[in-house]
Design an enzyme around this catalytic site. Structure first.
Site, PDB file in Angstrom:
ATOM      1  N   PHE A  83       0.835  -1.194   0.000  1.00 19.50           N
ATOM      2  CA  PHE A  83       0.000   0.000   0.000  1.00 19.50           C
ATOM      3  C   PHE A  83       0.873   1.250   0.000  1.00 19.50           C
ATOM      4  O   PHE A  83       1.844   1.336   0.749  1.00 19.50           O
ATOM      5  CB  PHE A  83      -0.888  -0.030   1.248  1.00 19.50           C
ATOM      6  N   ASN A 140      -2.672   2.034  10.872  1.00 19.80           N
ATOM      7  CA  ASN A 140      -3.389   2.467   9.675  1.00 19.80           C
ATOM      8  C   ASN A 140      -3.888   1.202   8.989  1.00 19.80           C
ATOM      9  O   ASN A 140      -3.230   0.659   8.109  1.00 19.80           O
ATOM     10  CB  ASN A 140      -2.477   3.271   8.746  1.00 19.80           C
ATOM     11  N   PRO A 141      -5.042   0.681   9.413  1.00 20.48           N
ATOM     12  CA  PRO A 141      -5.521  -0.606   8.935  1.00 20.48           C
ATOM     13  C   PRO A 141      -6.287  -0.502   7.622  1.00 20.48           C
ATOM     14  O   PRO A 141      -6.606   0.609   7.173  1.00 20.48           O
ATOM     15  CB  PRO A 141      -6.473  -1.030  10.062  1.00 20.48           C
TER      16      PRO A 141
END
Length: 279
Positions: free
Chosen positions: A87, A182-183
């Site tokens: 990500f 920060n899932p």
């Protein structure tokens, strides 16, 4: 070089890129190997450099993330390497990292859950006197990037693990000073930009039907890991401005629950402190 930049920016604008001129300048600066601020001092570009620039512009117009083309993502004072399988850290997450940095004193033990590229972990290591930073990630592809990015920071320890496992880091119960996460939090089925849909790993983006499938166990884990008075910060979707603070309150182990907006005024992360008693 101005005509080439103008043409590139126009191409990117037609492709729907949000910041066409900035992206064009960053791409040409990358090709030339100079900071973006020095472009005004450069009048000409060599044919081979122009060809490379046009190639990158074409890929960006195809909505390949800018950070993939540059090879890194700017994040506070660090630039973690990024690419396929991990990500891309976003500017709004710098706010969560900054909040955690302000609460990380010398000798602190910090945990970064869903670490991905390690942006938060290495920012903590870079800007604080933390004694130990534990970066947790479950994706094999992301772990490769995480290990690469944290290799220059001896205080960072990479742990391959699933943050939904209640036994994760059980040896650290009641010892952690700061826990950040920060899932994946976007509700399933939500429309996302092409850069996200085509390049960010879905498991790092989507968090179940309501977007809270990972956040719920993270809150439970934070309650176990944090020492009395320890701090937790969790990023969330802008539809979770009330839901995540309420989950923290409902847990019963947290005080000073606070909702935070990002720079656009949208709900972005929630914070709290571990109660001093044993609740």
């Amino acid at each position: 070089m101005a005509p080439e930049l103008a043409a590139a920016a126009a191409d990117l604008a037609r492709a729907g890129v949000a910041s066409p001129r900035v992206d064009a300048e960053l791409l040409v600066a990358h090709v030339l190997g100079v900071p973006r601020g020095r472009l005004l001092l450069i009048d000409a570009i060599r044919p081979e450099e122009l060809a490379r620039f046009r190639e990158l512009v074409e890929r960006r117009a195809g909505r390949v993330p800018l950070q993939h083309l540059l090879g890194t993502a700017a994040f506070r004072h660090v630039e973690p390497a990024v690419g396929d399988g991990v990500f891309v850290p976003r500017p709004e997450t710098e706010l969560l990292a900054g909040w955690g940095i302000e609460r990380t004193g010398p000798g602190a033990l910090v945990v970064d859950l869903c670490s991905g590229s390690g942006a938060i972990a290495i920012a903590i290591a870079d800007e604080t006197g933390a004694e130990r930073v534990i970066a947790v990630e479950r994706s094999a592809a992301a772990l490769a990037w995480l290990r690469r990015n944290t290799s220059a920071y001896p205080v960072v320890e990479v742990v391959a693990g699933d943050v939904t496992d209640p036994g994760l880091l059980s040896d650290l119960h009641g010892r952690v000073d700061v826990l950040l996460c920060n899932p994946p939090y976007v509700p399933d089925g939500t429309a996302v930009p092409p850069e996200v849909a085509g390049h960010d790993p879905a498991e790092a983006v989507f968090g179940g039907p309501d977007g809270l499938d990972v956040i719920r166990p993270v809150i439970a884990l934070a309650g176990a890991l944090l020492k009395p008075g320890g701090s937790v910060g969790i990023e969330h979707d802008d539809v979770h401005g009330e839901a995540v603070p309420e989950l923290l309150r409902a847990d019963g182990r947290f005080i000073e629950v606070t909702a935070h907006d990002d720079l656009t005024g949208r709900p972005r992360y929630a914070t709290a402190r571990r109660r001093w008693d044993s609740a």
